[in-house]
Design a protein around this motif. Structure first.
Motif, short mmCIF file in Angstrom:
data_model
loop_
_atom_site.label_atom_id
_atom_site.label_comp_id
_atom_site.label_asym_id
_atom_site.label_seq_id
_atom_site.Cartn_x
_atom_site.Cartn_y
_atom_site.Cartn_z
N SER A 89 0.69 -1.15 -0.03
CA SER A 89 -0.04 -0.07 -0.02
C SER A 89 0.80 1.12 -0.15
O SER A 89 2.20 1.19 0.26
N MET A 90 0.22 2.47 -0.29
CA MET A 90 1.03 3.69 -0.11
C MET A 90 1.79 3.71 1.20
O MET A 90 2.77 4.63 1.34
N ASN A 91 1.26 3.12 2.15
CA ASN A 91 1.91 3.36 3.51
C ASN A 91 3.24 2.92 3.49
O ASN A 91 4.26 3.67 4.05
N LYS A 92 3.54 1.85 2.50
CA LYS A 92 5.20 1.29 2.63
C LYS A 92 5.74 2.30 1.77
O LYS A 92 7.26 2.38 1.86
N LEU A 93 5.21 2.95 0.57
CA LEU A 93 5.73 3.91 -0.30
C LEU A 93 6.21 5.08 0.35
O LEU A 93 7.24 5.74 -0.05
N LEU A 94 5.36 5.73 1.29
CA LEU A 94 5.76 7.08 1.57
C LEU A 94 7.21 7.20 2.30
O LEU A 94 7.70 8.04 1.75
N PRO A 95 7.79 6.18 2.95
CA PRO A 95 9.08 6.59 3.38
C PRO A 95 10.18 6.58 2.07
O PRO A 95 10.95 7.52 2.20
#
Length: 254
Positions: A89-95
């Motif tokens: 998900s985008m949660n993992k991509l954010l960093p």
């Protein structure tokens, strides 16, 4: 009728549902391609009706930025639907994309494509957040989880009580947390502003934005998107997109 063989659990939806890896049975063997199955586990009347609404709402949508429902079973237990499997998900991509202007531009514009399509269909998502953006890579993403989705002016409003708040804190607009039944497209504008903000900052304190790491041009876009008064926000996705891309352009070419 297709037969789906469910494997290991890969997601837990806070007691409401669970997500499993699945393969389609093809004769005596299983498909090489893996899918995802979302299963309802909270079996009260309201949860069942919301799950059925999610499937009916989403199954009529046709856009490359919206999750596709490939099969479903919603009339009796087990309640589930099948969708393509995405890696994260985008949660993992954010960093990975934090403050990377060019990559942020790609991701946000892909999301705006999907939300603009929803609004053109008269649908408000009401739960836009990084966890509900599924992706394989930043230019291959979809909007998912339409459990709080609402079709303007339709019977789907009846599942939301007047003066009842719904949504995820930090991402949900103030008016939605007070009365989720009487919202419009600007509740999604608010959520998108929060998501743009998280591309630059990790602070997710309730209603508190720390703009020290946000470029001034984008600070204005985020502030306007997340104005407490919905009348002060961008009126539609086109206006938000224009302002966002102008801000990005000014940063890239400064």
């Amino acid at each position: 009728m297709a037969v789906w063989v469910v494997g290991k659990k890969i997601g837990d939806l806070g007691g409401y549902g669970e997500v499993y890896i699945a393969h389609q049975k093809e004769g005596d063997s299983l498909s090489k391609e893996a899918y995802a199955v979302k299963k309802l586990v909270k079996l009260n009347r309201l949860s069942i009706e919301r799950f059925q609404r999610e499937v009916r709402l989403c199954s009529h949508l046709n856009h490359k930025r919206i999750i596709r429902i490939l099969a479903f079973h919603i009339q009796e237990e087990p309640y589930f639907y099948v969708m393509p499997r995405y890696q994260s998900s985008m949660n993992k991509l954010l960093p990975e994309i934090k403050r990377d202007i060019r990559r942020i531009k790609v991701v946000i514009n892909r999301i705006l494509d999907g939300v603009e399509y929803l609004h053109q269909q008269g649908i408000y998502h009401r739960d836009l957040k990084p966890a509900n953006i599924l992706l394989n890579k930043e230019d291959d993403l979809v909007i998912s989880d339409f459990g709080l989705g609402m079709q303007a002016g339709s019977v789907t409003r009846s599942l939301t009580l007047s003066h009842a708040g719904l949504g995820t804190r930090f991402f949900a607009a103030p008016e939605q947390l007070k009365d989720a039944k009487h919202v419009d497209q600007r509740c999604d504008i608010y959520s998108l502003g929060c998501m743009i903000y998280l591309c630059f900052s990790r602070n997710v304190m309730d209603r508190h934005f720390d703009f020290r790491n946000v470029p001034p041009a984008l600070t204005y876009v985020i502030r306007k998107s997340t104005a407490l008064n919905k009348d002060a926000r961008y009126a539609d996705i086109q206006s938000l997109r224009q302002a966002f891309n102008w801000a990005i352009h000014s940063l890239v070419h400064s």
